[in-house]
Design a protein around this motif. Structure first.
Motif, PDB file in Angstrom:
ATOM      1  N   VAL A  71       0.818  -1.221   0.000  1.00 42.68           N
ATOM      2  CA  VAL A  71       0.000   0.000   0.000  1.00 42.68           C
ATOM      3  C   VAL A  71       0.849   1.268   0.000  1.00 42.68           C
ATOM      4  O   VAL A  71       0.453   2.289  -0.552  1.00 42.68           O
ATOM      5  CB  VAL A  71      -0.977   0.003   1.196  1.00 42.68           C
ATOM      6  CG1 VAL A  71      -1.681   1.325   1.344  1.00 42.68           C
ATOM      7  CG2 VAL A  71      -1.989  -1.104   1.024  1.00 42.68           C
ATOM      8  N   ARG A  72       2.026   1.201   0.603  1.00 37.53           N
ATOM      9  CA  ARG A  72       2.918   2.363   0.589  1.00 37.53           C
ATOM     10  C   ARG A  72       4.361   1.948   0.801  1.00 37.53           C
ATOM     11  O   ARG A  72       4.630   0.947   1.440  1.00 37.53           O
ATOM     12  CB  ARG A  72       2.501   3.377   1.636  1.00 37.53           C
ATOM     13  CG  ARG A  72       3.092   3.093   2.966  1.00 37.53           C
ATOM     14  CD  ARG A  72       3.002   4.270   3.898  1.00 37.53           C
ATOM     15  NE  ARG A  72       2.072   3.859   4.932  1.00 37.53           N
ATOM     16  CZ  ARG A  72       1.364   4.657   5.648  1.00 37.53           C
ATOM     17  NH1 ARG A  72       1.461   5.933   5.486  1.00 37.53           N
ATOM     18  NH2 ARG A  72       0.574   4.210   6.568  1.00 37.53           N
ATOM     19  N   GLY A  73       5.252   2.717   0.199  1.00 41.62           N
ATOM     20  CA  GLY A  73       6.674   2.481   0.376  1.00 41.62           C
ATOM     21  C   GLY A  73       7.230   1.376  -0.506  1.00 41.62           C
ATOM     22  O   GLY A  73       6.607   0.946  -1.468  1.00 41.62           O
ATOM     23  N   SER A  74       8.440   0.933  -0.141  1.00 35.76           N
ATOM     24  CA  SER A  74       9.121  -0.074  -0.961  1.00 35.76           C
ATOM     25  C   SER A  74       8.688  -1.476  -0.557  1.00 35.76           C
ATOM     26  O   SER A  74       8.330  -1.722   0.592  1.00 35.76           O
ATOM     27  CB  SER A  74      10.637   0.080  -0.843  1.00 35.76           C
ATOM     28  OG  SER A  74      11.039  -0.104   0.495  1.00 35.76           O
ATOM     29  N   TRP A  75       8.719  -2.353  -1.529  1.00 29.70           N
ATOM     30  CA  TRP A  75       8.354  -3.743  -1.324  1.00 29.70           C
ATOM     31  C   TRP A  75       9.041  -4.594  -2.391  1.00 29.70           C
ATOM     32  O   TRP A  75       9.636  -4.076  -3.315  1.00 29.70           O
ATOM     33  CB  TRP A  75       6.831  -3.941  -1.357  1.00 29.70           C
ATOM     34  CG  TRP A  75       6.119  -3.248  -2.484  1.00 29.70           C
ATOM     35  CD1 TRP A  75       5.575  -1.997  -2.458  1.00 29.70           C
ATOM     36  CD2 TRP A  75       5.887  -3.749  -3.801  1.00 29.70           C
ATOM     37  NE1 TRP A  75       5.009  -1.686  -3.674  1.00 29.70           N
ATOM     38  CE2 TRP A  75       5.178  -2.751  -4.522  1.00 29.70           C
ATOM     39  CE3 TRP A  75       6.190  -4.938  -4.452  1.00 29.70           C
ATOM     40  CZ2 TRP A  75       4.779  -2.917  -5.849  1.00 29.70           C
ATOM     41  CZ3 TRP A  75       5.789  -5.109  -5.774  1.00 29.70           C
ATOM     42  CH2 TRP A  75       5.092  -4.099  -6.444  1.00 29.70           C
ATOM     43  N   ARG A  76       8.947  -5.874  -2.235  1.00 26.15           N
ATOM     44  CA  ARG A  76       9.550  -6.801  -3.191  1.00 26.15           C
ATOM     45  C   ARG A  76       8.576  -7.953  -3.421  1.00 26.15           C
ATOM     46  O   ARG A  76       7.931  -8.421  -2.497  1.00 26.15           O
ATOM     47  CB  ARG A  76      10.867  -7.332  -2.651  1.00 26.15           C
ATOM     48  CG  ARG A  76      11.576  -8.283  -3.598  1.00 26.15           C
ATOM     49  CD  ARG A  76      12.896  -8.755  -3.020  1.00 26.15           C
ATOM     50  NE  ARG A  76      13.933  -7.750  -3.115  1.00 26.15           N
ATOM     51  CZ  ARG A  76      14.699  -7.539  -4.180  1.00 26.15           C
ATOM     52  NH1 ARG A  76      14.519  -8.259  -5.264  1.00 26.15           N
ATOM     53  NH2 ARG A  76      15.626  -6.626  -4.177  1.00 26.15           N
ATOM     54  N   TYR A  77       8.513  -8.389  -4.673  1.00 29.13           N
ATOM     55  CA  TYR A  77       7.734  -9.577  -5.019  1.00 29.13           C
ATOM     56  C   TYR A  77       8.591 -10.391  -5.971  1.00 29.13           C
ATOM     57  O   TYR A  77       8.852  -9.965  -7.102  1.00 29.13           O
ATOM     58  CB  TYR A  77       6.396  -9.198  -5.675  1.00 29.13           C
ATOM     59  CG  TYR A  77       5.557 -10.397  -6.010  1.00 29.13           C
ATOM     60  CD1 TYR A  77       4.869 -11.076  -5.006  1.00 29.13           C
ATOM     61  CD2 TYR A  77       5.464 -10.866  -7.309  1.00 29.13           C
ATOM     62  CE1 TYR A  77       4.105 -12.186  -5.307  1.00 29.13           C
ATOM     63  CE2 TYR A  77       4.704 -11.971  -7.623  1.00 29.13           C
ATOM     64  CZ  TYR A  77       4.028 -12.637  -6.613  1.00 29.13           C
ATOM     65  OH  TYR A  77       3.271 -13.747  -6.914  1.00 29.13           O
ATOM     66  N   GLY A  78       9.062 -11.538  -5.517  1.00 29.40           N
ATOM     67  CA  GLY A  78       9.998 -12.330  -6.319  1.00 29.40           C
ATOM     68  C   GLY A  78      11.257 -11.519  -6.574  1.00 29.40           C
ATOM     69  O   GLY A  78      11.834 -10.943  -5.660  1.00 29.40           O
ATOM     70  N   ARG A  79      11.665 -11.420  -7.829  1.00 29.65           N
ATOM     71  CA  ARG A  79      12.856 -10.632  -8.195  1.00 29.65           C
ATOM     72  C   ARG A  79      12.533  -9.158  -8.417  1.00 29.65           C
ATOM     73  O   ARG A  79      13.428  -8.338  -8.537  1.00 29.65           O
ATOM     74  CB  ARG A  79      13.485 -11.192  -9.477  1.00 29.65           C
ATOM     75  CG  ARG A  79      14.123 -12.552  -9.308  1.00 29.65           C
ATOM     76  CD  ARG A  79      14.807 -13.094 -10.562  1.00 29.65           C
ATOM     77  NE  ARG A  79      14.948 -12.208 -11.694  1.00 29.65           N
ATOM     78  CZ  ARG A  79      16.025 -11.422 -11.945  1.00 29.65           C
ATOM     79  NH1 ARG A  79      17.041 -11.449 -11.127  1.00 29.65           N
ATOM     80  NH2 ARG A  79      16.056 -10.670 -13.012  1.00 29.65           N
ATOM     81  N   MET A  80      11.250  -8.830  -8.486  1.00 29.04           N
ATOM     82  CA  MET A  80      10.851  -7.449  -8.796  1.00 29.04           C
ATOM     83  C   MET A  80      10.817  -6.582  -7.534  1.00 29.04           C
ATOM     84  O   MET A  80      10.293  -6.978  -6.500  1.00 29.04           O
ATOM     85  CB  MET A  80       9.463  -7.445  -9.445  1.00 29.04           C
ATOM     86  CG  MET A  80       9.031  -6.067  -9.908  1.00 29.04           C
ATOM     87  SD  MET A  80       7.436  -6.115 -10.755  1.00 29.04           S
ATOM     88  CE  MET A  80       6.348  -6.505  -9.388  1.00 29.04           C
ATOM     89  N   ILE A  81      11.367  -5.390  -7.667  1.00 27.78           N
ATOM     90  CA  ILE A  81      11.300  -4.390  -6.612  1.00 27.78           C
ATOM     91  C   ILE A  81      10.141  -3.458  -6.943  1.00 27.78           C
ATOM     92  O   ILE A  81       9.930  -3.121  -8.109  1.00 27.78           O
ATOM     93  CB  ILE A  81      12.618  -3.590  -6.530  1.00 27.78           C
ATOM     94  CG1 ILE A  81      13.777  -4.524  -6.171  1.00 27.78           C
ATOM     95  CG2 ILE A  81      12.502  -2.442  -5.545  1.00 27.78           C
ATOM     96  CD1 ILE A  81      15.134  -3.885  -6.327  1.00 27.78           C
TER      97      ILE A  81
END
Length: 114
Positions: A71-81
């Motif tokens: 919902v906000r800020g940085s995150w990661r899903y698998g190899r994707m930032i």
């Protein structure tokens, strides 16, 4: 967003192999498809960070089909930032609570090869 007019696969089709790919998406709700299309970075908004949040910035509503951590800020899903901006505006209710507005500056840098 609500009419599902995006075509992430088409957007990714002509990206050269080995190139860095950045997807600008209205909502973080497309994160799975973006990661599957092998985007390296996804920048998005739509959520206003929750806009009306409990103390500690915990959003009451997210208005997206994605994990709350997106919902906000940085995150990661698998190899994707990914990064979801809270933005500077509001939606429906002209107020923000426990969710300050932001204008985000992303600085991209070349990393030396290993």
């Amino acid at each position: 967003n609500f009419y599902r007019m995006d075509d992430i696969e088409l957007a990714a089709r002509d990206i050269p192999a080995g190139a860095v790919s950045i997807l600008l998406s209205h909502t973080p709700g497309t994160y799975r498809r973006a990661a599957h299309a092998a985007f390296d970075l996804m920048l998005c908004g739509h959520t206003h960070g929750g806009q009306i949040c409990l103390p500690g910035g915990i959003p009451i509503r997210t208005e997206t089909v994605s994990p709350r951590r997106f919902v906000r800020g940085s995150w990661r899903y698998g190899r994707m930032i990914g990064y979801t901006s809270t933005g500077a505006g509001t939606c429906i209710v002209d107020a923000r609570l426990n969710c300050p507005p932001e204008v985000t500056l992303h600085r991209l840098r070349r990393v030396a090869p290993l």
